[in-house]
Design an enzyme around this catalytic site. Sequence first.
Site, short mmCIF file in Angstrom:
data_model
loop_
_atom_site.label_atom_id
_atom_site.label_comp_id
_atom_site.label_asym_id
_atom_site.label_seq_id
_atom_site.Cartn_x
_atom_site.Cartn_y
_atom_site.Cartn_z
N SER A 198 1.09 -1.23 -0.39
CA SER A 198 -0.60 0.29 -0.08
C SER A 198 1.26 0.66 0.12
O SER A 198 2.13 1.53 0.15
CB SER A 198 -0.86 -0.03 1.21
OG SER A 198 0.03 0.72 2.18
N LYS A 199 0.32 2.56 -0.10
CA LYS A 199 1.04 4.45 -0.02
C LYS A 199 2.39 3.97 1.05
O LYS A 199 3.40 4.38 0.86
CB LYS A 199 0.14 4.74 0.27
CG LYS A 199 -0.56 4.78 -1.24
CD LYS A 199 -1.37 6.63 -1.85
CE LYS A 199 -2.18 6.37 -3.07
NZ LYS A 199 -2.71 6.97 -2.68
N ARG A 200 1.54 3.10 1.62
CA ARG A 200 2.60 3.12 3.69
C ARG A 200 4.24 2.97 3.13
O ARG A 200 4.56 2.98 3.42
CB ARG A 200 2.07 2.44 4.45
CG ARG A 200 1.29 2.97 5.14
CD ARG A 200 0.49 1.78 6.51
NE ARG A 200 0.40 0.81 5.95
CZ ARG A 200 0.84 -0.41 6.75
NH1 ARG A 200 2.37 -0.38 6.83
NH2 ARG A 200 0.83 -1.70 5.85
N HIS A 201 3.84 1.72 1.92
CA HIS A 201 5.37 0.83 1.81
C HIS A 201 6.33 2.07 0.38
O HIS A 201 6.90 2.17 0.16
CB HIS A 201 4.92 -0.04 1.26
CG HIS A 201 4.66 -1.25 1.85
ND1 HIS A 201 3.47 -1.66 2.01
CD2 HIS A 201 4.83 -2.15 2.84
CE1 HIS A 201 3.47 -2.23 2.50
NE2 HIS A 201 3.77 -2.68 4.24
#
Length: 491
Positions: A253-256
């Site tokens: 996800s964008k977190r990564h």
Amino acid sequence: MSVRVRYAPSPTGLQHIGGVRTALFNYFFARANKGKFILRIEDTDRERYSEESLQDLYDTLEWLGIQWDEGPQMGDYGPYVQSQRFDLYQKYAQSLLDEGKAYYCFCTAERLDAVREQQKISKSKNQGYDRHCRDMDPAEALKRKEAGDACVIRLKVPLDGKTTFHDEVMGDISRKNRDVSPDPVIVKSDGFPTYHLANVIDDHLMGITHIMRAQEWIPSGPLHVILYEAFGWTPPKYCHLPLVMGKDGSKLSKRHGATSLKDFRLGGYLPEAIINYISLLGWSFDDSREFFTKEDLEELFTLKKLNKSPAVFDYRKLEWFNGQYIRLKDPESLKELLLPILQKDGVISDPVTEDEMGIFNGAFPLVRERLKLTTQVSEMIRFLFKDIDSYNSDDAIPKKMEASQVPGILDSCASLLEGFEDRNDEENEKLFYDKSVELGIKMGQILQPLRVAVTGTKISPPLFESIRLLGVEKAEARIRALSEQISKETA
Ligand code: GLU
Ligand code: ZN
């Protein structure tokens, strides 16, 4: 049986790694089997639909060089856009109603909420719709509908038995019919089909032979098979692709980091690298080979080599691949990629001048060896085109050294530049090394301020080469300028 596969995105967001992997695998599978790759736009969710997403889909596929055989505007099984197929879905839903395999449901949102609330309180095992309208007399239901009562159409999922489908990757997957979604809506109150209905009808009518999609869709599998059976059709083969995770083991996800292809596209990645790296997410050729061009994959891709277990997305590895592909690109096409970036960043003019082109050509071999992302080019060679108005002197001060020591070091460097061009790199290096010994400091403590003075940054092509490209006179002036700036700052 000739292979027909499809990519069926919903234009409700930007194309991301997972979606593009699905597109690529379908495309490669079609090519490797001399079959057809079909693009179908699943735009039945009008609330989440966006024009921008649709454009992004086309931009992404074009950038990757993925051409479909059938899709919007081409092919014999169209239309390939679901919003243009509504009459068809009506017709097929009607046939299920006629055969008693589907029914009208008049339950209001309030009633459904109350049911859900009650289920929560009683901690009932049966969640979801309570099949309230399932046994209503069809004639009575039709009357109500014709009188204008709002209603949806629901599928009558069998209450007994179980449904099994075979997945080419995961093996047999079975579910008790009771546990499959309780009578899901297939046509909404506004007459729009839901995903399940439209997806199954289209896959059948378009002659799809294999469904390759992400594992997230496995729970829909049994329901789709029940729909196929209700219509009296044979389901295609299923092939669910492993999840894509971040390094921490949670879904990517964008977190990564970046996940949309647009970010990679604008972020200096080459399509060759993206295609190569994505093809390794859940697929392998053998235990060792890593490099695959699009053309290789169009030949070599097989379902047999798909993995069950999740794939881990490694940003560093992708970046490494990108650097490799930058160096594999023929010089002229790489230049064509880099020049617009330099123009966009205001490093060179548009159109580029002859002088600028000369400088760029001189720096090109060095840059080519070092870029990981094409977008890094501006930072790397800006110093050759632009004067440095003022320095970030912190960059110039080596660790464990007082700022006040640096001007003296820089002044010695300036003196060493005399005759620089008549000496080779080795000889120059020796001179700077001897200087560092004389000053009782490390070689790096000389080179860091020197590099920052000449190039304005800590990362640049090799230092001596940078000085040569810039010209010794300019380099010397910059060294003096930085020395003065730091003297003033520390005075
Ligand atoms: N429209 C669905 C999606 O956006 C398609 C799923 C499928 O391939 O069946 O992923
Ligand atoms: Zn109902």
